[in-house]
Design a protein around this motif. Structure first.
Motif, mmCIF file in Angstrom:
data_model
loop_
_atom_site.group_PDB
_atom_site.id
_atom_site.type_symbol
_atom_site.label_atom_id
_atom_site.label_comp_id
_atom_site.label_asym_id
_atom_site.label_seq_id
_atom_site.Cartn_x
_atom_site.Cartn_y
_atom_site.Cartn_z
ATOM 1 N N ARG A 234 0.839 -1.154 -0.117
ATOM 2 C CA ARG A 234 -0.091 0.077 -0.050
ATOM 3 C C ARG A 234 0.942 1.294 -0.060
ATOM 4 O O ARG A 234 0.572 2.143 -0.591
ATOM 5 C CB ARG A 234 -0.697 0.111 1.082
ATOM 6 C CG ARG A 234 -1.976 -1.047 1.144
ATOM 7 C CD ARG A 234 -3.018 -0.826 2.400
ATOM 8 N NE ARG A 234 -3.533 0.467 2.419
ATOM 9 C CZ ARG A 234 -3.996 1.222 3.465
ATOM 10 N NH1 ARG A 234 -3.647 0.833 4.491
ATOM 11 N NH2 ARG A 234 -4.729 2.225 3.322
ATOM 12 N N ALA A 235 2.024 1.270 0.617
ATOM 13 C CA ALA A 235 2.737 2.289 0.885
ATOM 14 C C ALA A 235 3.282 2.630 -0.388
ATOM 15 O O ALA A 235 3.792 3.848 -0.780
ATOM 16 C CB ALA A 235 3.859 2.081 1.909
ATOM 17 N N ILE A 236 3.821 1.706 -1.120
ATOM 18 C CA ILE A 236 4.505 1.968 -2.367
ATOM 19 C C ILE A 236 3.447 1.980 -3.631
ATOM 20 O O ILE A 236 3.926 2.366 -4.779
ATOM 21 C CB ILE A 236 5.854 0.774 -2.655
ATOM 22 C CG1 ILE A 236 4.979 -0.692 -2.801
ATOM 23 C CG2 ILE A 236 6.796 1.047 -1.469
ATOM 24 C CD1 ILE A 236 6.087 -1.402 -3.079
ATOM 25 N N GLY A 237 2.344 1.820 -3.250
ATOM 26 C CA GLY A 237 1.195 2.071 -4.386
ATOM 27 C C GLY A 237 1.305 0.625 -5.277
ATOM 28 O O GLY A 237 0.731 0.806 -6.444
ATOM 29 N N ASP A 238 1.602 -0.552 -4.966
ATOM 30 C CA ASP A 238 1.270 -1.642 -5.727
ATOM 31 C C ASP A 238 0.147 -2.368 -5.349
ATOM 32 O O ASP A 238 0.013 -3.121 -4.269
ATOM 33 C CB ASP A 238 2.545 -2.665 -5.204
ATOM 34 C CG ASP A 238 2.568 -3.858 -6.122
ATOM 35 O OD1 ASP A 238 1.757 -4.126 -6.719
ATOM 36 O OD2 ASP A 238 3.710 -4.581 -6.248
ATOM 37 N N THR A 239 -1.016 -1.896 -5.872
ATOM 38 C CA THR A 239 -2.285 -2.570 -5.913
ATOM 39 C C THR A 239 -2.528 -3.881 -5.787
ATOM 40 O O THR A 239 -3.210 -4.502 -5.037
ATOM 41 C CB THR A 239 -3.220 -1.660 -6.489
ATOM 42 O OG1 THR A 239 -3.163 -0.139 -6.454
ATOM 43 C CG2 THR A 239 -4.623 -1.903 -6.272
ATOM 44 N N ARG A 240 -1.950 -4.352 -6.851
ATOM 45 C CA ARG A 240 -2.030 -5.656 -7.181
ATOM 46 C C ARG A 240 -1.338 -6.611 -5.827
ATOM 47 O O ARG A 240 -1.984 -7.468 -5.458
ATOM 48 C CB ARG A 240 -1.265 -6.344 -8.716
ATOM 49 C CG ARG A 240 -1.210 -7.876 -8.939
ATOM 50 C CD ARG A 240 -0.538 -8.037 -10.062
ATOM 51 N NE ARG A 240 -1.267 -7.393 -11.407
ATOM 52 C CZ ARG A 240 -2.305 -7.878 -11.994
ATOM 53 N NH1 ARG A 240 -2.398 -9.412 -11.671
ATOM 54 N NH2 ARG A 240 -2.765 -7.132 -13.079
ATOM 55 N N LEU A 241 -0.188 -6.285 -5.493
ATOM 56 C CA LEU A 241 0.425 -6.994 -4.462
ATOM 57 C C LEU A 241 -0.450 -6.829 -3.016
ATOM 58 O O LEU A 241 -0.574 -7.790 -2.422
ATOM 59 C CB LEU A 241 1.832 -6.465 -4.138
ATOM 60 C CG LEU A 241 2.702 -7.173 -3.257
ATOM 61 C CD1 LEU A 241 2.835 -8.614 -3.465
ATOM 62 C CD2 LEU A 241 3.980 -6.623 -3.125
ATOM 63 N N ALA A 242 -0.931 -5.799 -2.867
ATOM 64 C CA ALA A 242 -1.579 -5.350 -1.507
ATOM 65 C C ALA A 242 -2.975 -5.968 -1.583
ATOM 66 O O ALA A 242 -3.481 -6.892 -1.013
ATOM 67 C CB ALA A 242 -2.230 -4.035 -1.603
ATOM 68 N N LEU A 243 -3.679 -6.497 -2.824
ATOM 69 C CA LEU A 243 -4.852 -7.158 -3.167
ATOM 70 C C LEU A 243 -4.681 -8.790 -2.687
ATOM 71 O O LEU A 243 -5.372 -9.350 -1.996
ATOM 72 C CB LEU A 243 -5.471 -7.079 -4.451
ATOM 73 C CG LEU A 243 -6.180 -5.690 -4.729
ATOM 74 C CD1 LEU A 243 -6.852 -5.721 -6.158
ATOM 75 C CD2 LEU A 243 -7.644 -5.588 -3.664
ATOM 76 N N VAL A 244 -3.359 -9.175 -3.383
ATOM 77 C CA VAL A 244 -3.194 -10.739 -2.980
ATOM 78 C C VAL A 244 -2.871 -10.678 -1.455
ATOM 79 O O VAL A 244 -3.553 -11.699 -0.920
ATOM 80 C CB VAL A 244 -1.974 -11.089 -3.759
ATOM 81 C CG1 VAL A 244 -1.530 -12.376 -3.478
ATOM 82 C CG2 VAL A 244 -2.082 -10.820 -5.232
ATOM 83 N N ALA A 245 -2.136 -10.004 -0.853
ATOM 84 C CA ALA A 245 -1.847 -10.018 0.400
ATOM 85 C C ALA A 245 -3.004 -9.960 1.272
ATOM 86 O O ALA A 245 -3.200 -10.745 2.390
ATOM 87 C CB ALA A 245 -0.940 -8.982 1.006
ATOM 88 N N ALA A 246 -3.970 -9.176 0.898
ATOM 89 C CA ALA A 246 -5.123 -8.769 1.775
ATOM 90 C C ALA A 246 -6.032 -10.035 1.652
ATOM 91 O O ALA A 246 -6.528 -10.520 2.908
ATOM 92 C CB ALA A 246 -5.925 -7.785 1.458
ATOM 93 N N VAL A 247 -6.293 -10.773 0.484
ATOM 94 C CA VAL A 247 -7.040 -11.977 0.446
ATOM 95 C C VAL A 247 -6.262 -12.949 1.257
ATOM 96 O O VAL A 247 -6.998 -13.956 2.144
ATOM 97 C CB VAL A 247 -7.020 -12.513 -0.830
ATOM 98 C CG1 VAL A 247 -7.752 -13.782 -1.085
ATOM 99 C CG2 VAL A 247 -8.052 -11.220 -1.719
ATOM 100 N N ILE A 248 -5.222 -13.156 1.270
ATOM 101 C CA ILE A 248 -4.350 -14.281 2.050
ATOM 102 C C ILE A 248 -4.550 -13.952 3.566
ATOM 103 O O ILE A 248 -4.763 -14.871 4.252
ATOM 104 C CB ILE A 248 -2.832 -14.235 1.759
ATOM 105 C CG1 ILE A 248 -2.752 -14.986 0.105
ATOM 106 C CG2 ILE A 248 -2.176 -15.216 2.541
ATOM 107 C CD1 ILE A 248 -1.406 -15.106 -0.378
ATOM 108 N N ALA A 249 -4.407 -12.673 3.733
ATOM 109 C CA ALA A 249 -4.531 -12.405 5.380
ATOM 110 C C ALA A 249 -5.773 -12.714 5.791
ATOM 111 O O ALA A 249 -5.870 -13.150 7.007
ATOM 112 C CB ALA A 249 -4.155 -10.875 5.531
ATOM 113 N N SER A 250 -6.863 -12.459 4.939
ATOM 114 C CA SER A 250 -8.358 -12.728 5.360
ATOM 115 C C SER A 250 -8.639 -14.232 5.638
ATOM 116 O O SER A 250 -9.378 -14.514 6.272
ATOM 117 C CB SER A 250 -9.224 -12.328 4.506
ATOM 118 O OG SER A 250 -9.154 -13.093 3.321
#
Length: 367
Positions: A234-250
């Protein structure tokens, strides 16, 4: 808009869940005595770490763990973790290094780890960590790049409740230390490498799927690494990586909660009653015994099948005569299972003619 993962900062909860599960009736394996051998330190085999697998966002969905279909799912990430942190390619067994820090009996390097505790730094969100350049933190790095981690039966014998476990304080401390180091890294690539290292370590711990406690610690490692990737992305603006991480964290939370649910379903220790001053009685119905047997036969996770087998030992000794016979027949069947480690556990629980000291101790605690 609120941060969708704003409540995730209570990272130590995952480790605390280990103890909650045990108190709730888990029969997670205990420590035992074994010669740990030489004090020489092995060297990690050279390894590479593949790049994360590309994933199409159209194929990225949030698994519905609360649905009826989830009742039959293995408690494993439905989202491919290779999209975030693939395992390394090293050919060595990472357990070769970690087993030297075993607590009981004292592993060849346990004293070294105990001394390292004096170097702990209390991180505001992660808890105890080691300094970024600590010798143990550096030495463990290549071991996190191996492709496998197997403790049983080479390093720990299968002995029911006496079956040993590694010193799990070490890997969770290392994972938190890598995440803490990554959080302070100015270079994004270096930070993400540390976060992925924590995830790989967690994946290695969960790989064998033989004990509940090791699985929960592995899950904790994966979660804290994933949350850190989410923040950095999120901090670096990598939306794709943030989405993948969010789904896995969930997916981490449901796996933790369902661990407790599934253990409760097969927990016969909680149905033990004292009769008089020295007699034990099991107040479970036949339907409950059948549930334990069914889990042992067809459960999707090896660790829960193993817990069910240990609970069959409870029914074998303290159930009604028909329940004792059901348990004995089930253990006899399971002793020939194609999973050799599981079959060895079933044979151990079947062949003991009297309750072991560990089983009696657990029964006394649950009374």
């Amino acid at each position: 808009m609120n941060d969708p993962l704003s409540s995730r900062k209570a990272v130590p909860v995952m480790l605390a869940a280990t103890f909650l599960v045990l108190l709730a009736g888990s029969l997670a394996v205990r420590l035992f005595s074994r010669d740990q051998g030489t004090t020489s330190s092995p060297k990690a085999a050279a390894a590479n770490v593949p790049d994360p697998r590309a994933i199409e966002l159209k194929n990225l969905g949030i698994p519905y763990w609360a649905g009826p279909e989830a009742e039959k799912w293995p408690l494993r990430f439905r989202t491919d973790l290779d999209a975030l942190a693939p395992l390394g390619t090293g050919p060595a067994n990472a357990a070769i290094w970690f087993k030297d820090f075993t607590k009981v009996p004292a592993g060849a390097r346990l004293a070294e780890f105990e001394a390292a505790k004096k170097r702990f730094i209390v991180h505001p969100t992660l808890g105890n960590t080691l300094p970024a350049d600590d010798p143990l933190v550096r030495e463990a790095e290549p071991w996190c790049e191996q492709a496998t981690m197997r403790f049983y039966p080479e390093f720990f014998k299968i002995q029911g409740l006496s079956t040993g476990i590694p010193n799990l304080i070490l890997p969770i401390t290392l994972a938190k230390s890598y995440v803490a180091r990554g959080m302070t890294a100015a270079d994004d690539a270096a930070a993400l490498a540390d976060f992925r290292r924590a995830i790989r370590l967690g994946r290695l711990l969960r790989q064998e799927d033989f004990t509940i406690v090791a699985d929960l610690v592995g899950l904790a490692c994966i979660r804290i690494g994933t949350e850190a990737i989410y923040d950095r992305a999120r901090a670096i603006g990598d939306t794709r990586l943030a989405l993948v991480a969010a789904v896995i964290a969930s997916e981490a939370g449901p796996q933790k909660l369902l661990t407790r649910v599934r253990l409760t379903e097969i927990n016969l220790f909680g149905r033990i009653n004292a009769v008089g001053s020295d007699q034990i009685e099991l107040s479970a119905g036949d339907t409950e015994i059948e549930t334990v047997i069914q889990t042992a036969r067809t459960g999707p996770d090896r660790r829960f099948r193993g817990e069910a087998v240990i609970n069959l030992g409870v029914a074998r000794f303290w159930g009604t005569p028909p329940q004792q016979e059901l348990a004995r027949r089930a253990l006899d069947e399971l002793a020939s299972d194609k999973d050799l480690l599981f079959a060895e556990l079933a044979r151990y629980c079947r062949d003991n003619r009297t309750p072991t000291a560990e089983l009696l101790e657990a029964a006394q605690v649950m009374k």
